[in-house]
Design a protein around this motif. Structure first.
Motif, PDB file in Angstrom:
ATOM      1  N   LEU A 195       0.837  -1.203   0.000  1.00  0.00           N
ATOM      2  CA  LEU A 195       0.000   0.000   0.000  1.00  0.00           C
ATOM      3  C   LEU A 195       0.872   1.254   0.000  1.00  0.00           C
ATOM      4  CD1 LEU A 195      -2.713  -0.972   2.655  1.00  0.00           C
ATOM      5  CD2 LEU A 195      -3.000  -0.883   0.175  1.00  0.00           C
ATOM      6  N   PRO A 196       0.418   2.340  -0.604  1.00  0.00           N
ATOM      7  CA  PRO A 196       1.153   3.609  -0.533  1.00  0.00           C
ATOM      8  C   PRO A 196       1.204   4.118   0.909  1.00  0.00           C
ATOM      9  CG  PRO A 196      -0.512   3.653  -2.262  1.00  0.00           C
ATOM     10  CD  PRO A 196      -0.764   2.419  -1.464  1.00  0.00           C
ATOM     11  N   LEU A 197       2.280   4.838   1.229  1.00  0.00           N
ATOM     12  CA  LEU A 197       2.445   5.319   2.588  1.00  0.00           C
ATOM     13  C   LEU A 197       1.334   6.279   2.990  1.00  0.00           C
ATOM     14  CD1 LEU A 197       6.300   5.898   2.733  1.00  0.00           C
ATOM     15  CD2 LEU A 197       4.991   3.888   3.387  1.00  0.00           C
ATOM     16  N   TRP A 198       0.898   7.112   2.068  1.00  0.00           N
ATOM     17  CA  TRP A 198      -0.117   8.090   2.419  1.00  0.00           C
ATOM     18  C   TRP A 198      -1.440   7.432   2.765  1.00  0.00           C
ATOM     19  CZ3 TRP A 198      -4.679   8.202  -0.145  1.00  0.00           C
ATOM     20  CH2 TRP A 198      -4.720   7.612  -1.413  1.00  0.00           C
ATOM     21  N   SER A 199      -1.729   6.292   2.124  1.00  0.00           N
ATOM     22  CA  SER A 199      -2.992   5.616   2.416  1.00  0.00           C
ATOM     23  C   SER A 199      -2.979   5.010   3.818  1.00  0.00           C
ATOM     24  CB  SER A 199      -3.251   4.532   1.368  1.00  0.00           C
ATOM     25  OG  SER A 199      -2.250   3.526   1.426  1.00  0.00           O
ATOM     26  N   GLY A 207      -5.076   5.336   9.309  1.00  0.00           N
ATOM     27  CA  GLY A 207      -4.871   5.444  10.749  1.00  0.00           C
ATOM     28  C   GLY A 207      -5.496   6.688  11.336  1.00  0.00           C
ATOM     29  N   THR A 208      -5.383   7.805  10.610  1.00  0.00           N
ATOM     30  CA  THR A 208      -5.981   9.049  11.089  1.00  0.00           C
ATOM     31  C   THR A 208      -7.497   8.946  11.117  1.00  0.00           C
ATOM     32  OG1 THR A 208      -4.116  10.300  10.175  1.00  0.00           O
ATOM     33  CG2 THR A 208      -6.127  11.517  10.681  1.00  0.00           C
ATOM     34  N   LEU A 209      -8.078   8.349  10.081  1.00  0.00           N
ATOM     35  CA  LEU A 209      -9.534   8.214  10.021  1.00  0.00           C
ATOM     36  C   LEU A 209     -10.057   7.296  11.123  1.00  0.00           C
ATOM     37  CD1 LEU A 209     -12.218   8.746   8.593  1.00  0.00           C
ATOM     38  CD2 LEU A 209     -11.697   6.850   7.049  1.00  0.00           C
ATOM     39  N   VAL A 210      -9.397   6.162  11.316  1.00  0.00           N
ATOM     40  CA  VAL A 210      -9.843   5.220  12.351  1.00  0.00           C
ATOM     41  C   VAL A 210      -9.707   5.844  13.735  1.00  0.00           C
ATOM     42  CG1 VAL A 210      -9.357   2.992  13.424  1.00  0.00           C
ATOM     43  CG2 VAL A 210      -9.358   3.197  10.930  1.00  0.00           C
ATOM     44  N   GLY A 211      -8.582   6.519  13.982  1.00  0.00           N
ATOM     45  CA  GLY A 211      -8.408   7.167  15.274  1.00  0.00           C
ATOM     46  C   GLY A 211      -9.442   8.248  15.529  1.00  0.00           C
ATOM     47  N   GLY A 212      -9.773   9.024  14.481  1.00  0.00           N
ATOM     48  CA  GLY A 212     -10.806  10.046  14.637  1.00  0.00           C
ATOM     49  C   GLY A 212     -12.170   9.453  14.934  1.00  0.00           C
ATOM     50  N   LEU A 213     -12.502   8.340  14.278  1.00  0.00           N
ATOM     51  CA  LEU A 213     -13.792   7.695  14.533  1.00  0.00           C
ATOM     52  C   LEU A 213     -13.869   7.145  15.953  1.00  0.00           C
ATOM     53  CD1 LEU A 213     -14.368   5.793  11.160  1.00  0.00           C
ATOM     54  CD2 LEU A 213     -15.532   7.857  11.966  1.00  0.00           C
ATOM     55  N   ILE A 214     -12.774   6.537  16.415  1.00  0.00           N
ATOM     56  CA  ILE A 214     -12.768   5.995  17.783  1.00  0.00           C
ATOM     57  C   ILE A 214     -12.868   7.115  18.806  1.00  0.00           C
ATOM     58  CG2 ILE A 214     -11.373   4.739  19.471  1.00  0.00           C
ATOM     59  CD1 ILE A 214     -10.264   3.079  17.187  1.00  0.00           C
ATOM     60  N   GLY A 215     -12.089   8.189  18.603  1.00  0.00           N
ATOM     61  CA  GLY A 215     -12.147   9.304  19.541  1.00  0.00           C
ATOM     62  C   GLY A 215     -13.496   9.989  19.552  1.00  0.00           C
ATOM     63  N   GLY A 216     -14.081  10.207  18.374  1.00  0.00           N
ATOM     64  CA  GLY A 216     -15.398  10.829  18.323  1.00  0.00           C
ATOM     65  C   GLY A 216     -16.478   9.968  18.950  1.00  0.00           C
ATOM     66  N   GLY A 224      -3.988   8.391  16.053  1.00  0.00           N
ATOM     67  CA  GLY A 224      -3.962   7.364  15.014  1.00  0.00           C
ATOM     68  C   GLY A 224      -2.928   7.651  13.945  1.00  0.00           C
ATOM     69  N   GLY A 225      -2.851   8.904  13.496  1.00  0.00           N
ATOM     70  CA  GLY A 225      -1.838   9.256  12.506  1.00  0.00           C
ATOM     71  C   GLY A 225      -0.431   9.107  13.040  1.00  0.00           C
ATOM     72  N   LEU A 226      -0.229   9.482  14.310  1.00  0.00           N
ATOM     73  CA  LEU A 226       1.101   9.364  14.904  1.00  0.00           C
ATOM     74  C   LEU A 226       1.530   7.907  15.037  1.00  0.00           C
ATOM     75  CD1 LEU A 226       3.545  10.640  16.296  1.00  0.00           C
ATOM     76  CD2 LEU A 226       2.242  10.608  18.430  1.00  0.00           C
ATOM     77  N   LEU A 227       0.611   7.055  15.497  1.00  0.00           N
ATOM     78  CA  LEU A 227       0.947   5.635  15.657  1.00  0.00           C
ATOM     79  C   LEU A 227       1.265   4.985  14.310  1.00  0.00           C
ATOM     80  CD1 LEU A 227      -1.640   4.515  18.369  1.00  0.00           C
ATOM     81  CD2 LEU A 227       0.813   4.906  18.653  1.00  0.00           C
ATOM     82  N   CYS A 228       0.501   5.316  13.284  1.00  0.00           N
ATOM     83  CA  CYS A 228       0.778   4.746  11.963  1.00  0.00           C
ATOM     84  C   CYS A 228       2.110   5.256  11.426  1.00  0.00           C
ATOM     85  CB  CYS A 228      -0.361   5.101  11.004  1.00  0.00           C
ATOM     86  SG  CYS A 228      -1.861   4.144  11.259  1.00  0.00           S
ATOM     87  N   GLY A 229       2.419   6.524  11.682  1.00  0.00           N
ATOM     88  CA  GLY A 229       3.709   7.037  11.242  1.00  0.00           C
ATOM     89  C   GLY A 229       4.869   6.341  11.930  1.00  0.00           C
ATOM     90  N   LEU A 230       4.735   6.093  13.233  1.00  0.00           N
ATOM     91  CA  LEU A 230       5.790   5.379  13.951  1.00  0.00           C
ATOM     92  C   LEU A 230       5.904   3.936  13.471  1.00  0.00           C
ATOM     93  CD1 LEU A 230       5.152   6.671  17.590  1.00  0.00           C
ATOM     94  CD2 LEU A 230       6.962   7.364  16.009  1.00  0.00           C
TER      95      LEU A 230
END
Length: 218
Positions: free
Chosen positions: A19-23, A28-37, A178-184
């Motif tokens: 998968l591309p890195l941006w995807s 990760g950002t989308l999933v983290g936002g959904l969980i937090g919301g 979520g974005g931070l964890l995926c980046g790490l």
């Protein structure tokens, strides 16, 4: 023939690597936002009410002594002796007061802030005022020894807005996490063999002149 769990994991890792890195970061950002919301939307809102008392020196005391006793009363306010009396006026058990009531003092002013948190604004007001009332009575009982009185400075009022984070805030926090964890995870992922390695130098092949020198040396 079914795939073994090990092979399934390898196939999954291989698909993730393709998968591309941006995807991966976007997912990760989308999933983290959904969980937090979702957490912010499902968690009940909490309200905080705060009352204040001030330590006043009598004729046999000094302002410095009042400041010191204010610090002491701030610690005593959440003890069982005070909360045991406050539960009668608040209408809740002592355990609820222990979980919900916090105090704060100032190093510059002889004031004690008593804050109570609850999912019901009215109950938060009742608990804060009940603890303040009980604390003031305990201070009056020992006035002959301390020469310091506690006077109510401000009663708690019903809060109009919750103090807990809104779903929008928890969603932003979850998306950032979520974005931070995926980046790490992408930084720590194992690289393919040969990825990032310097190319090996080509083997040197002796030319005609070098070969002639070798034969001449013989």
């Amino acid at each position: 023939m079914t795939d073994t769990p090990t092979r399934q994991r390898r196939l999954l890792l291989a698909r993730l690597r393709a998968l591309p890195l941006w995807s991966v970061l976007a997912t990760g950002t989308l999933v983290g936002g959904l969980i937090g919301g979702s957490y912010g939307a499902l968690t009940p809102s909490t309200y905080t009410a705060t009352s204040y008392v001030i330590a006043v020196p009598t004729g046999k005391s000094t302002p410095d002594a009042a400041l010191g006793f204010a610090q002491a009363y701030g610690r005593v306010a959440t003890q069982l002796a005070v909360l045991g009396d406050a539960q009668v006026w608040a209408g809740v058990p002592v355990r609820t007061l222990q979980r919900s009531v916090r105090t704060a003092t100032s190093p510059d002013a002889p004031m004690v802030a008593v804050s109570a948190t609850s999912s019901r604004p009215g109950l938060a007001v009742d608990m804060a005022n009940a603890v303040t009332r009980a604390l003031t009575r305990h201070a009056d009982d020992s006035n002959d020894n301390t020469h310091v009185r506690l006077v109510q400075f401000s009663r708690a009022v019903e809060p109009s807005e919750p103090t807990s984070a809104s779903p929008a805030v928890t969603g932003l926090v979850g998306a950032s996490a979520g974005g931070l964890l995926c980046g790490l995870a992408l930084l720590a992922r194992p690289r393919k063999s040969g990825e990032g390695d310097d190319p090996a130098p080509a083997p040197s092949v002796p030319g005609p002149a070098a070969a002639a020198d070798v034969r001449g040396q013989r």
